[in-house]
Design a protein around this motif. Structure first.
Motif, PDB file in Angstrom:
ATOM      1  N   TYR A 185     -15.577  14.804 -10.227  1.00 35.60           N
ATOM      2  CA  TYR A 185     -14.179  14.501 -10.715  1.00 35.60           C
ATOM      3  C   TYR A 185     -14.315  13.680 -11.865  1.00 35.60           C
ATOM      4  CZ  TYR A 185     -10.100  11.581 -11.235  1.00 35.60           C
ATOM      5  OH  TYR A 185      -8.961  11.062 -11.856  1.00 35.60           O
ATOM      6  N   SER A 186     -15.313  12.754 -12.170  1.00 36.45           N
ATOM      7  CA  SER A 186     -15.627  11.997 -13.389  1.00 36.45           C
ATOM      8  C   SER A 186     -15.692  12.885 -14.592  1.00 36.45           C
ATOM      9  CB  SER A 186     -16.515  10.909 -13.282  1.00 36.45           C
ATOM     10  OG  SER A 186     -16.757  10.081 -14.223  1.00 36.45           O
ATOM     11  N   GLN A 187     -16.502  13.909 -14.349  1.00 36.88           N
ATOM     12  CA  GLN A 187     -17.063  14.777 -15.287  1.00 36.88           C
ATOM     13  C   GLN A 187     -15.906  15.525 -15.749  1.00 36.88           C
ATOM     14  OE1 GLN A 187     -20.168  16.981 -13.711  1.00 36.88           O
ATOM     15  NE2 GLN A 187     -21.772  15.516 -14.180  1.00 36.88           N
ATOM     16  N   CYS A 188     -15.198  16.229 -15.110  1.00 36.75           N
ATOM     17  CA  CYS A 188     -13.878  16.840 -15.304  1.00 36.75           C
ATOM     18  C   CYS A 188     -12.779  16.119 -15.934  1.00 36.75           C
ATOM     19  CB  CYS A 188     -13.501  17.792 -14.062  1.00 36.75           C
ATOM     20  SG  CYS A 188     -14.480  19.066 -13.388  1.00 36.75           S
ATOM     21  N   LYS A 189     -12.669  15.062 -15.358  1.00 33.65           N
ATOM     22  CA  LYS A 189     -11.539  13.931 -16.007  1.00 33.65           C
ATOM     23  C   LYS A 189     -12.088  13.754 -17.418  1.00 33.65           C
ATOM     24  CE  LYS A 189     -10.161   9.098 -15.722  1.00 33.65           C
ATOM     25  NZ  LYS A 189     -10.473   7.860 -15.148  1.00 33.65           N
ATOM     26  N   THR A 190     -13.188  13.434 -17.832  1.00 36.13           N
ATOM     27  CA  THR A 190     -13.588  13.040 -18.930  1.00 36.13           C
ATOM     28  C   THR A 190     -13.424  14.212 -20.167  1.00 36.13           C
ATOM     29  OG1 THR A 190     -15.215  11.233 -18.234  1.00 36.13           O
ATOM     30  CG2 THR A 190     -15.540  12.249 -20.523  1.00 36.13           C
ATOM     31  N   TYR A 191     -13.827  15.220 -19.634  1.00 41.13           N
ATOM     32  CA  TYR A 191     -13.634  16.722 -20.321  1.00 41.13           C
ATOM     33  C   TYR A 191     -11.949  17.037 -20.996  1.00 41.13           C
ATOM     34  CZ  TYR A 191     -13.230  21.358 -21.833  1.00 41.13           C
ATOM     35  OH  TYR A 191     -13.215  22.631 -22.639  1.00 41.13           O
ATOM     36  N   ALA A 192     -11.319  16.831 -19.561  1.00 41.35           N
ATOM     37  CA  ALA A 192      -9.991  17.196 -19.818  1.00 41.35           C
ATOM     38  C   ALA A 192      -9.260  16.110 -20.705  1.00 41.35           C
ATOM     39  CB  ALA A 192      -9.299  17.047 -18.476  1.00 41.35           C
ATOM     40  N   TYR A 193      -9.480  15.079 -20.665  1.00 42.99           N
ATOM     41  CA  TYR A 193      -8.984  13.772 -21.404  1.00 42.99           C
ATOM     42  C   TYR A 193      -9.477  13.970 -22.857  1.00 42.99           C
ATOM     43  CZ  TYR A 193      -8.168   9.299 -23.652  1.00 42.99           C
ATOM     44  OH  TYR A 193      -7.514   8.232 -24.267  1.00 42.99           O
ATOM     45  N   GLU A 194     -10.731  14.070 -23.319  1.00 42.92           N
ATOM     46  CA  GLU A 194     -11.336  14.226 -24.366  1.00 42.92           C
ATOM     47  C   GLU A 194     -10.568  15.655 -25.028  1.00 42.92           C
ATOM     48  OE1 GLU A 194     -15.594  13.929 -24.054  1.00 42.92           O
ATOM     49  OE2 GLU A 194     -15.319  11.675 -24.068  1.00 42.92           O
ATOM     50  N   ASP A 195     -10.789  16.700 -24.696  1.00 42.21           N
ATOM     51  CA  ASP A 195     -10.151  17.863 -25.153  1.00 42.21           C
ATOM     52  C   ASP A 195      -8.681  17.991 -25.286  1.00 42.21           C
ATOM     53  OD1 ASP A 195     -10.655  20.792 -26.034  1.00 42.21           O
ATOM     54  OD2 ASP A 195      -9.314  20.969 -24.451  1.00 42.21           O
ATOM     55  N   GLY A 196      -7.802  17.268 -24.263  1.00 41.30           N
ATOM     56  CA  GLY A 196      -6.446  17.143 -24.420  1.00 41.30           C
ATOM     57  C   GLY A 196      -5.849  16.046 -25.632  1.00 41.30           C
ATOM     58  N   MET A 197      -6.834  15.129 -25.903  1.00 43.02           N
ATOM     59  CA  MET A 197      -6.827  14.238 -27.045  1.00 43.02           C
ATOM     60  C   MET A 197      -6.569  15.113 -28.486  1.00 43.02           C
ATOM     61  SD  MET A 197      -5.216  11.438 -25.775  1.00 43.02           S
ATOM     62  CE  MET A 197      -5.501  10.315 -27.262  1.00 43.02           C
ATOM     63  N   LYS A 198      -7.535  15.837 -28.362  1.00 44.62           N
ATOM     64  CA  LYS A 198      -7.866  16.634 -29.631  1.00 44.62           C
ATOM     65  C   LYS A 198      -6.514  17.513 -30.016  1.00 44.62           C
ATOM     66  CE  LYS A 198     -12.887  16.962 -28.928  1.00 44.62           C
ATOM     67  NZ  LYS A 198     -14.095  17.705 -28.431  1.00 44.62           N
ATOM     68  N   ARG A 199      -6.141  17.916 -28.903  1.00 46.58           N
ATOM     69  CA  ARG A 199      -4.892  18.971 -29.026  1.00 46.58           C
ATOM     70  C   ARG A 199      -3.733  18.214 -29.230  1.00 46.58           C
ATOM     71  NH1 ARG A 199      -6.419  24.176 -27.100  1.00 46.58           N
ATOM     72  NH2 ARG A 199      -8.435  23.886 -26.061  1.00 46.58           N
ATOM     73  N   LEU A 200      -3.496  17.090 -29.126  1.00 48.41           N
ATOM     74  CA  LEU A 200      -2.347  16.202 -29.445  1.00 48.41           C
ATOM     75  C   LEU A 200      -1.485  16.411 -30.771  1.00 48.41           C
ATOM     76  CD1 LEU A 200      -2.452  13.007 -27.217  1.00 48.41           C
ATOM     77  CD2 LEU A 200      -1.497  15.434 -26.624  1.00 48.41           C
ATOM     78  N   HIS A 201      -0.415  16.617 -30.975  1.00 41.81           N
ATOM     79  CA  HIS A 201       0.286  16.521 -32.318  1.00 41.81           C
ATOM     80  C   HIS A 201       1.139  15.449 -32.427  1.00 41.81           C
ATOM     81  CE1 HIS A 201      -0.604  20.746 -31.217  1.00 41.81           C
ATOM     82  NE2 HIS A 201      -0.971  20.933 -32.503  1.00 41.81           N
ATOM     83  N   ILE A 202       0.630  14.251 -32.729  1.00 37.35           N
ATOM     84  CA  ILE A 202       1.120  13.074 -32.892  1.00 37.35           C
ATOM     85  C   ILE A 202       1.696  12.854 -34.258  1.00 37.35           C
ATOM     86  CG2 ILE A 202       0.566  10.415 -32.619  1.00 37.35           C
ATOM     87  CD1 ILE A 202       0.179  12.138 -30.074  1.00 37.35           C
ATOM     88  N   GLY A 203       2.749  12.329 -34.323  1.00 39.39           N
ATOM     89  CA  GLY A 203       3.452  11.831 -35.846  1.00 39.39           C
ATOM     90  C   GLY A 203       4.830  11.645 -35.414  1.00 39.39           C
ATOM     91  N   PRO A 204       5.563  11.634 -36.413  1.00 34.18           N
ATOM     92  CA  PRO A 204       7.172  11.338 -36.488  1.00 34.18           C
ATOM     93  C   PRO A 204       7.699  12.425 -35.636  1.00 34.18           C
ATOM     94  CG  PRO A 204       6.406  11.041 -38.600  1.00 34.18           C
ATOM     95  CD  PRO A 204       5.218  11.567 -37.825  1.00 34.18           C
TER      96      PRO A 204
END
Length: 179
Positions: free
Chosen positions: A77-96
């Motif tokens: 669970y910990s390994q998969c959680k880390t992968y999903a979080y890190e990959d998801g953060m790279k995909r986010l489009h943050i801005g106005p």
């Protein structure tokens, strides 16, 4: 409400229900337990008279990671959680204009240890971008255990649990009407 489904049947039902709303990418290699990545994007705006006179706009996105694990342990669970979080953060489009993002990890398993279930329920990740002026992100996680037919999630994933129960345990199929 308890119905025993195999991992394959569960995955098939979930993917079939998501295909109308999400862009689904089946994963063949890379992360060992990851079977699919489902992406959802939404854009809302309000304008006056013409689109050039925009009052506001808001973007929302969700990245759902579908993991298939025979026996879910706390380490897995910990390994998969880390992968999903890190990959998801790279995909986010943050801005106005960014309002919200969800990173959702769904674990389909035959059985789940008590430690893994406890870690999953305690999981809480919430990020605010520029004091929420550029939106926020929530990490949601859900486990579907074939052993006892239970669907459990963390606090942020409560709404996902409700949807999963409807998708997996509904007596009608899409397009059919119950009489």
């Amino acid at each position: 409400m308890e119905l025993k489904l195999t991992r394959e049947d569960t995955l098939e039902r979930l993917l079939k229900s998501y295909e109308a709303y999400y862009d689904i990418t089946m994963i063949e290699d890379g992360q060992p337990y990851l079977k699919a990545l489902c992406e959802f994007y939404e854009h809302n705006q309000k304008y006056v008279i013409s689109k050039k006179a925009e009052l506001w706009s808001a973007d929302g996105e969700e990245f759902l990671y579908l993991f298939e694990v025979p026996h879910l342990t706390e380490e897995t669970y910990s390994q998969c959680k880390t992968y999903a979080y890190e990959d998801g953060m790279k995909r986010l489009h943050i801005g106005p204009g960014h309002m919200y993002s969800y990173i959702t990890a769904v674990f389909v398993c035959d059985s789940c240890t008590a430690d893994a279930a406890a870690a999953l329920k305690k999981s809480r990740i919430h990020k605010s971008f520029h004091f929420s002026l550029h939106g926020w992100m929530d990490y949601r996680t859900v486990v579907i255990s074939g052993e006892n037919g239970k669907i459990e999630g963390n606090r942020a994933g409560h709404c996902v649990v409700k949807i999963m129960k409807k998708v997996l345990y509904s007596k009608s199929k899409k397009g059919e009407i119950l009489l």
